[in-house]
Write a protein that holds these residues in place. Structure first.
Motif: not given
Length: 307
Positions: A91-98
């Motif tokens: 999915g996606g987690a803007r500005g915090r995925a890595i």
């Protein structure tokens, strides 16, 4: 403790650090994902380096980095239905995925089940590329029998656009550096170089005309399409800002069909679609990965892994 990629300031150049932070936990309505892979997108470094872009996406410093991720759920908050510990997801987690762990809120963050047969590296590269590709094809109304120009076709969004357009029965003329021409031929496209004279090359490659265009890098393909008489309502652009020239239509993942992510992921699982991974880097080398992404000329995706 849990590893997390952080930048202390939105600036150019920006500095990414891998820090140890206390493990986050899932609250009611949330799940925690043990991230295994995170694909990079151009918008990631644009957010990191431009305060106005970061503000547009609601990212403030100190911030994390990245949007796309894949892994498995290792914690489920109260009230969550449809997801369980052990499920492979992306999915996606803007500005915090890595990060080693990412907490996502059901209904507001993007979360989908990873189909069997799709690797974490590929699934972790899908969210932005798949949804943006679907949106661009919808705006350009690409259909069987069309001839469509795709500008910047060798990147993550472009390879999906090309394959989906070819599958619809369209003829695809794709711009890319010469080193990617054989690769694009393998996807069913007619490659050509970008740069001066694109409209003239189009006239040679498509003597009957061009019906639609998708510009994935700036406005060069937009101008060539307009010069070729393409209806601006069938020219989609994703990187030209809110007011592209000539009445072309700006778009992005927000305009994708609701089923786009699941549909494209399943097409990859079925072998009908491929998303090539050019290179992978462990989280400790995230800055190298971003430097390669930012340099352009990427074939497919660059992925950060989180062992």
């Amino acid at each position: 403790m849990s590893r997390f990629v952080q930048q202390s300031e939105i600036a150019d150049p920006f500095v990414l650090e891998v820090i140890d932070r206390p493990e986050p936990h899932a609250a009611p309505g949330q799940v925690r994902v043990r991230v295994r892979a995170a694909g990079l997108n151009p918008v990631d470094w644009k957010i990191a380096s431009h305060p106005e872009v970061a503000a547009h996406f609601g990212v403030t410093a100190p911030a994390g980095f990245g949007n796309d991720y894949a892994g498995e759920i290792d914690e489920v908050g109260a009230g969550v239905e449809g997801f369980a510990v052990g499920d492979r997801v992306f999915g996606g987690a803007r500005g915090r995925a890595i990060a080693e762990h990412v907490v996502v809120t059901i209904g507001s963050d993007t979360l989908a089940h990873t189909p069997a047969g799709v690797s974490d590296e590929v699934a972790g590269s899908l969210t932005i590329a798949a949804r943006t590709a679907d949106a661009a094809l919808r705006v350009a109304a690409v259909a069987e029998g069309d001839t469509v120009l795709v500008g910047g076709a060798a990147g993550g969004v472009g390879v999906i656009v090309v394959q989906l357009a070819v599958a619809k029965g369209a003829t695809v003329i794709a711009t890319a550096s010469e080193g990617n021409h054989d690769f694009l031929r393998g996807l069913g496209a007619i490659p050509t170089t970008y740069g001066d004279g694109l409209a003239e090359r189009l006239r040679s490659l498509a003597p009957s005309g061009v019906d639609a265009a998708i510009d994935l890098h700036g406005v060069e393909a937009v101008h060539a399409a307009l010069e070729s008489g393409v209806d601006p309502r069938r020219i989609a652009t994703i990187a030209a800002g809110p007011h592209p020239p000539g009445g072309a239509v700006p778009t992005g993942g927000q305009d994708a069909a609701p089923d786009a992510l699941d549909r494209i992921a399943q097409a990859i699982a079925d072998g009908a679609l491929a998303l090539p991974i050019q290179a992978t880097f462990p989280i400790e080398r995230v800055s190298e990965a971003v430097e390669l992404q930012r340099g352009g000329h990427v074939r497919g995706k660059i992925v950060v892994t989180v062992p």
